[in-house]
Design an enzyme around this catalytic site. Structure first.
Site, PDB file in Angstrom:
ATOM      1  CG  ASP A  88      48.807  37.074  34.640  1.00 36.05           C
ATOM      2  OD1 ASP A  88      48.010  37.913  35.065  1.00 36.05           O
ATOM      3  OD2 ASP A  88      48.662  36.475  33.567  1.00 36.05           O
ATOM      4  CD  GLU A 111      44.370  38.467  39.216  1.00 37.58           C
ATOM      5  OE1 GLU A 111      43.343  37.881  38.816  1.00 37.58           O
ATOM      6  OE2 GLU A 111      44.927  39.367  38.587  1.00 37.58           O
ATOM      7  CG  ASP A 175      44.879  42.720  37.907  1.00 34.69           C
ATOM      8  OD1 ASP A 175      45.628  41.842  37.440  1.00 34.69           O
ATOM      9  OD2 ASP A 175      43.643  42.684  37.809  1.00 34.69           O
ATOM     10  CB  ILE A 177      48.302  40.768  33.116  1.00 33.67           C
ATOM     11  CG1 ILE A 177      49.797  40.821  32.836  1.00 33.67           C
ATOM     12  CG2 ILE A 177      47.527  40.895  31.803  1.00 33.67           C
ATOM     13  CD1 ILE A 177      50.283  39.751  31.852  1.00 33.67           C
ATOM     14  CG  ASP A 178      42.416  44.556  35.152  1.00 34.66           C
ATOM     15  OD1 ASP A 178      41.775  43.507  35.333  1.00 34.66           O
ATOM     16  OD2 ASP A 178      41.892  45.678  35.149  1.00 34.66           O
ATOM     17  CB  THR A 180      44.462  37.303  31.939  1.00 33.64           C
ATOM     18  OG1 THR A 180      44.837  37.857  33.203  1.00 33.64           O
ATOM     19  CG2 THR A 180      45.542  36.342  31.488  1.00 33.64           C
ATOM     20  CG  ASP A 336      39.807  42.931  39.056  1.00 33.88           C
ATOM     21  OD1 ASP A 336      40.858  42.845  38.398  1.00 33.88           O
ATOM     22  OD2 ASP A 336      39.141  41.949  39.415  1.00 33.88           O
TER      23      ASP A 336
END
Length: 393
Positions: A88, A111, A175, A177-178, A180, A336
């Site tokens: 991330d 994020e 984002d 890493i959407d 996770t 998101d």
């Protein structure tokens, strides 16, 4: 005879005047068209930078996803209990740095922030090592994106994502890493980036490192692993293999569109994997209300993490996306849904809240509404009616 000779020049003059008038109208029309085309933003540079940045971050995160043990060792937990990995942080640093280098006036809604990383020297070293490695593997991107050289520049880049958003001007929603939890399982996740102008999403790029090209069901998937999904307002939605090198113009990518299914026997639904993200029991009741056959509804439901769901929807492999609120106070985060939102709209679909109202990305870092419903244009109103009936709205 003399009368004919007199009227002939008059006719010629009238015809000439008419031709001149038509010529002026013709020139005026096409000059106007050319001016209009030149005045319409095509976001060529924005798309190129966003694509290359998402690709570089996707290569890094894919390598981590393929080494789950390493990813789990580099995991901490935020106050909201969601896992944050070195992936991330590294992904956000790479993309924020690229955006700042190319569009220094643009703000970024990201994020993550760097505080936890600053407090953990070991994790900070791991993040820098990951970034250095992927930069060396994608040297051809460095001219467009720039490179990060030390931990302080990494911290600074991560913290560029502190914008509050809003309804005026333009900013990016990221984002890194959407999904996770899916990433940590070695399952589906996405790197998602969107450009928002005056509260409206105008560009979206989603990298899906573990997504197969063809998704028929939870158990039947095939084709190239790794997909890049892009959309620009007014230009449509597109697919390209994620791990092909460099930037490919939209004209050379594959245009994707949703199928306009309506009958229950033709419809497929995409839903999340995590029960904490949506009410699965309510979603089951909505599918029953829509007329899904209880004997085959499981085969017609595809469970996927992250904005990967929007990509499957936009590419015509599913028809409906249900994300029902788990309580009355929870609000979705704009990062998101921003990139997926434009991807679906440009592919011939609609996205709204549980009331059917379009999502508003101009009210800060959170959406001022409950739930997310997306589908093809034809069935959207029918889905919203079912949601309202089941949820007693």
């Amino acid at each position: 005879m003399r009368h004919s000779l007199v009227t002939f020049p008059v006719v010629i003059i009238c015809v000439s005047i008419a031709l001149i008038s038509l010529r002026k109208q013709f020139v005026s029309f096409y000059v106007g068209r050319l001016f209009s085309m030149s005045a319409t933003p095509t976001y060529e540079k924005e798309l190129r930078v966003a694509t290359l940045a998402v690709k570089r971050a996707s290569i890094l995160t894919k390598q981590l996803s393929d080494s789950i043990a390493q990813a789990e060792q580099g995991t901490i937990t935020k106050e909201d209990k969601s896992p944050v990995t070195i992936g991330d942080f590294a992904s956000q640093a790479i993309i924020n740095h690229a955006l700042s280098a190319n569009f220094p006036q643009d703000e970024i809604v990201g994020e993550e922030d760097s505080q936890d990383l600053r407090d953990n020297s070991k994790l900070a070293d791991q993040v820098l090592d990951l970034i250095s490695k992927v930069q060396s593997e994608t040297l051809e991107y460095s001219e467009s994106l720039g490179d990060l050289q030390d931990k302080q520049s990494v911290f600074k880049s991560i913290d560029l994502g502190n914008s509050k958003g809003g309804s005026k001007g333009r900013f990016w929603a990221l984002d890194p890493i959407d999904g996770t939890k899916g990433f940590l399982r070695g399952d589906q996740f996405a790197v998602c980036l969107a450009l928002i102008e005056d509260g409206k999403v105008v560009l979206g790029v989603i990298g899906c490192p573990n997504l197969a090209r063809n998704i028929e069901s939870n158990t039947k998937q095939s084709g190239t692993i790794g997909g890049l999904y892009s959309a620009v307002k007014g230009l449509g939605s597109y697919y390209a293999p994620l791990f092909d090198s460099g930037f490919t113009e939209l004209a050379q990518q594959q245009r994707i569109e949703m199928k306009q299914h309506y009958s229950p026997q033709d419809l497929k639904v995409v839903e999340g994997v995590e029960k904490g993200h949506s009410s699965h029991s309510t979603q089951a009741a909505i599918k029953a209300k829509l007329g899904f056959d209880p004997e085959t509804v499981a085969e017609k439901t595809i469970n996927l993490d992250s904005q990967v769901k929007y990509c499957v929807l936009a590419s015509g492999q599913a028809d409906i996306y249900l994300r029902l609120p788990i309580n009355d106070v929870y609000r979705e985060k704009i990062w998101d849904h921003a990139a997926g939102n434009i991807l679906v709209y440009e592919a011939g679909g609609r996205v709204g809240d549980i009331q059917g109202k379009p999502l508003d990305f101009g009210k800060g870092r959170l959406l001022p509404s409950q739930g997310v419903i997306a589908s093809n244009n034809r069935v959207f109103d029918k889905v919203i009616d079912a949601v309202k009936s089941v949820c007693n709205l």
